[in-house]
Structure formats: structure tokens, C-alpha cells
Scaffold this active site. Structure first.
Site, short mmCIF file in Angstrom:
data_model
loop_
_atom_site.label_atom_id
_atom_site.label_comp_id
_atom_site.label_asym_id
_atom_site.label_seq_id
_atom_site.Cartn_x
_atom_site.Cartn_y
_atom_site.Cartn_z
N ARG A 1 29.39 34.42 -10.21
CA ARG A 1 28.03 34.02 -10.58
C ARG A 1 27.23 33.60 -9.35
NH1 ARG A 1 27.66 27.81 -12.90
NH2 ARG A 1 28.85 26.80 -11.23
N LYS B 1 0.86 -1.19 0.00
CA LYS B 1 0.00 0.00 0.00
C LYS B 1 0.89 1.23 0.00
CE LYS B 1 -4.11 -0.21 0.72
NZ LYS B 1 -5.24 -0.48 -0.20
N THR C 1 -3.12 -5.63 0.87
CA THR C 1 -2.54 -4.29 1.01
C THR C 1 -3.32 -3.46 2.03
OG1 THR C 1 -3.85 -3.32 -0.80
CG2 THR C 1 -1.75 -4.35 -1.38
N HIS D 1 19.68 27.89 -12.60
CA HIS D 1 20.45 28.89 -13.33
C HIS D 1 19.90 30.30 -13.11
CE1 HIS D 1 22.80 25.91 -15.37
NE2 HIS D 1 21.73 25.32 -15.88
N GLN E 1 29.82 20.47 -9.25
CA GLN E 1 30.38 19.16 -8.92
C GLN E 1 31.33 19.25 -7.73
OE1 GLN E 1 29.95 20.38 -11.98
NE2 GLN E 1 29.78 18.79 -13.55
#
Length: 310
Positions: A183, A12, A57, A259, A231
Site C-alpha cells: 500500500r 499579544k 499587550t 489514505h 504506529q
């Protein structure tokens, strides 16, 4: 051509379990979305329609609610451990249980400065507002011998408005992106981490403290890393967690790059440099999707890559 039955499971999904604990006039909330998946000797229910080995379930749903009352919900992980152990140990036909949980956090609403109260009320300790920073996650898997405990979070949106650069990348005839030495770095983190606790023979972690500390180390690494790439930032986050939390052997991140591009205001005779406080266009899609797993040395990766990616 003949066919054979492959991997299968049932249960479930998305049981919304809300448990209120009353400590006198002070109330506490645990708000969970619980999904149960069971597997084992279930071939015949597929091949012949026999339900002899099938726990309904609806029963799994009822168990989720009953266990919240009988045992309480100390943490999502502890609650999931109780459920997984019960389904496997109580049913000979069930060999593996996976409990996946989302937890929605609430925080107490403080009283007003005027301290106004409704008639008959003492200090209000039962009013809450939903927290919006992230959704906490847990996945508990049990096979009758060993547990695998994954904790995590999703939709934790963070931003550094400076101390991020992106340059020196490959450029070919299709490259239009300009190098950027100041940035915005923003992302909405989804992450899972794997605990090395697997059985009652080991000392069980404090699940609540472990979660709080992992989140703290992730955020501290985000703040303190001068980023030359998303990264690099992910690796620093994961390394901080592994190096500071001995109960965790593996952590995996999925980080969509939120971005922010500097808007071209030159048609209006306006410079728009970051050093002066720029105006940005926030793009929701497409977006770079950066993913990585960071491991304790000597440990094998076990978190599925498709738990976090598109």
C-alpha cells in the site's frame, strides 16, 4: 455560588516579525509568527479591573520587534529565550512567559542560466522563494529559574509508494477494510520535541543544527522502515531521534494518515494491482489520526498531548 479565578494568561498573539540581515550584498531572512503569553500576579486585573500589574499587550508586541533589531534572530529558539527571560526578569508581577513561534523558511532564487541582470546589478543575492515543505515551530517557557525549550514542525507531508502493509487487525461485523500487502503510506507530520537544556549552567545546543538533524533522522527513518503500521513508523522515527540526538529527551508525533485507496476499475475490465502501478483515490477525510510520544528511558513525559491532536 462563589467563584474563584483559575489559570489565566495574556499577551499579544501572532506578531509577524520579519528580520533582514545584510551581509554585504547577500541578504538573509528570518520570517517568524510570534505569540507571547504571560502569567503571574494578575488576579486584580480580573477581579477589580486594576491594571497595576499588567504589562500592556502592545508593549509585548513592541518588544518582539525591538529585540529582533537589538539582538537579531540567530534562531527561533534563541530569540524566544531572549524574550521570555526579559519579560519575567524585568517585571516583578510576571512569573512565567511562554513564547510560541512559527518560522516560515525562504530559499534563495538562483540566477538564470543566461545570467541576465538588470541594469546596475551585481550577482543577485536578495531574491527568495518561500519553501513549502514544512513550518518550523518553537515554544520557549521560562519561570524565572528554568527554561523549557520545545522545537517542532508541522505540515511535513511524506509518502512511501510501497514497502508498507496493513493486515492482521481486528475484524468485526462492521469491518469492511480489506487487508493490504502493498500500500501507499502517506502522512502530514506534526511533531514537537523537548530539549534537556534548561538553564545557562548547561551548554546550549546549536538550535539550527539540532533542528536540521532531527528532521534528517525523521525522514531517514521514514525511508528505511518497512512499515506494517503507521504506529510502527512513528516509533522508529522517534527512536532514531532520541538515539542520535543527546540534547533531546522526548518527542511527540501527530500523524494523520493520508489514505490512498486503489480505485475499483473492474467495471471497465481493468485490473488495478499495486505491482503493476496502480491508480489511487486520495481521500482527504475522514482519516486515521495516529499519535505517539517516544521518550528517553527514565525521562518523564512533559509535552502536552493536546499540542498536536485534534
Amino acid at each position: 455560588m462563589p467563584t474563584i479565578l483559575g489559570q489565566n494568561q495574556y499577551g499579544k498573539a501572532e506578531n509577524r516579525v520579519v528580520k533582514i540581515t545584510r551581509d554585504g550584498d547577500t541578504h538573509h531572512i528570518k520570517d517568524l509568527n510570534v505569540s507571547v503569553a504571560l502569567s503571574g500576579d494578575l488576579e486584580e486585573v480580573h477581579l477589580s479591573g486594576s491594571n497595576a500589574n499588567c504589562l500592556p499587550t502592545d508593549t509585548t508586541k513592541n518588544t518582539c520587534f525591538a529585540f529582533a533589531k537589538e539582538y537579531g534572530i540567530e534562531s527561533a529558539e534563541q530569540y524566544g529565550i531572549h524574550l521570555a527571560r526579559h519579560f519575567v526578569d524585568s517585571q516583578p508581577s510576571i512569573h512565567r512567559a511562554r513564547i510560541r513561534i512559527e518560522e516560515y523558511a525562504w530559499e534563495r532564487i538562483a540566477g538564470s542560466d543566461a545570467n541576465s541582470k538588470f541594469i546596475g546589478a551585481d550577482e543577485v543575492k536578495h531574491s527568495f522563494v518561500r519553501k513549502g515543505q514544512e513550518t518550523r515551530l518553537a515554544q520557549i517557557t521560562y519561570d524565572g529559574e528554568k527554561f523549557e525549550i520545545l522545537s517542532g514542525l508541522k505540515d511535513l507531508t511524506v509518502m512511501n509508494s510501497t514497502n508498507s502493509e496493513f493486515w492482521g487487525y481486528i475484524k468485526d461485523k462492521y469491518t469492511t477494510l480489506q487487508e493490504d500487502y502493498d500500500r501507499i503510506l502517506a502522512t502530514s507530520l506534526s511533531t514537537w520535541w523537548r530539549h534537556n537544556w534548561t538553564s545557562d549552567e548547561q551548554r546550549m545546543p546549536s538550535w539550527e543544527r539540532s533542528y536540521d538533524q532531527v528532521k534528517k533522522h525523521i525522514l531517514n527513518a521514514f525511508v528505511e522502515t518497512y512499515s506494517l503500521s503507521l504506529q510502527q513508523t512513528l516509533y522508529q522515527m522517534g527512536s532514531r531521534v532520541i538515539n542520535n540526538r543527546s540534547e533531546i529527551d522526548e518527542i511527540r508525533f501527530s500523524a494523520p494518515n493520508k489514505h490512498h485507496f486503489r480505485q475499483d476499475l473492474s467495471p471497465f475490465g481493468l485490473d488495478n494491482e499495486a505491482k503493476d502501478g496502480a491508480v489511487y483515490y486520495a481521500a482527504d477525510r475522514p482519516y486515521g489520526l495516529i499519535e505517539a510520544t517516544i521518550l528517553r528511558d527514565g525521562v518523564d513525559a512533559r509535552i502536552p498531548v493536546d499540542m498536536t491532536n485534534l
